[in-house]
Design a protein around this motif. Structure first.
Motif: not given
Length: 200
Positions: A33, A39, A95, A100, A102, A177
Motif C-alpha cells: 500500500r 494497491n 473494504y 481500515n 482500504k 475501482r
C-alpha cells in the motif's frame, strides 16, 4: 435464516483478510500500500516483491472467494444468500474491516467467486484475462475486459438470476475501482506487466 445471514458476515470477514499485506510482511517486503499504485493486490506485489510473493497473493485472494461461496453453497439452498456471500467476500476485499477499509481492486477475489459460483464462468474469465494480458500486457485492461464479459458468461452457463445480478454488481465495482487505471489507459501512461521482475 440466522445461518444464511451468518454466512454473509463470515464471507465479508474472510474477504477482509488482505493477502498482499500479510504475504509481503511475512516475506520481508514493504507494505504494497506504500509502493507503486498503492494497491494491495497481486500485480503491485509482482512489481515490487517478485513472482513468488505475487503468486502466493493471487492464490490466497482467489481462495477467499472460492471458500466463501462454496461454504455458502454447502450450508444453504438459497441462491440469494449464496449470491450475497459472493458479494460480501468481494466487498470485504475492497473494504477490509481489518485494514481500515482500504483494500484492493478485487480482480483475483472476483475470479475465485466466479469459479465457485459456476466453474465454467470462472474458467472463461481466467482464459479471457490471460488472453488479454499476454496480448496487450496491461493488467488493468485485461481485468476490465474480463469483468465486462463475465455477466454474459454467467447468463449463458448458469442462468441463475441471483448469480447474474451479483456478477453485474461485481463488474460495476471493478470498473469503479479501476477509474484511475482507465484514465491512465486513455492517457497512455498505464504501466505494463513485466513478466521478468527484478526481484523473485
Amino acid at each position: 435464516m440466522l445461518i444464511d445471514i451468518s454466512l454473509v458476515v463470515i464471507a465479508y470477514l474472510l474477504g477482509s483478510f488482505s493477502s498482499a499485506v500479510v504475504v509481503c510482511k511475512l516475506m520481508g517486503y514493504a507494505d504494497p500500500r506504500t509502493l507503486g499504485s498503492g494497491n494491495p493486490g497481486a500485480t503491485n506485489v509482482l512489481r515490487h516483491g517478485g513472482k513468488k510473493a505475487a503468486i502466493i497473493t493471487l492464490i490466497l485472494d482467489m481462495l477467499k472467494g472460492v471458500v466463501a461461496v462454496l461454504l455458502a453453497k454447502f450450508l444453504t439452498d438459497h441462491s440469494l444468500f449464496v449470491a450475497l456471500s459472493a458479494l460480501a467476500v468481494f466487498l470485504g476485499h475492497l473494504y477490509p474491516v481489518f485494514f481500515n477499509f482500504k483494500g484492493g481492486k478485487g480482480v483475483a477475489t472476483a475470479l475465485g467467486v466466479l469459479l465457485a459460483l459456476h466453474w465454467m464462468v470462472g474458467v472463461g474469465a481466467l482464459l479471457t484475462w490471460l488472453a488479454m494480458a499476454f496480448s496487450f500486457r496491461y493488467s488493468s485492461l485485461a481485468a476490465l475486459i474480463t469483468a465486462a464479459m463475465t455477466p454474459i458468461y454467467m447468463y449463458w452457463f448458469s442462468g441463475i438470476e441471483h448469480y447474474i445480478v451479483a456478477n453485474v454488481i461485481i463488474t460495476a465495482l471493478i470498473f469503479w475501482r479501476h477509474q484511475s487505471n482507465i484514465q491512465k489507459l486513455v492517457n497512455g501512461t498505464e504501466g505494463k506487466i513485466k513478466f521478468s521482475p527484478s526481484r523473485s
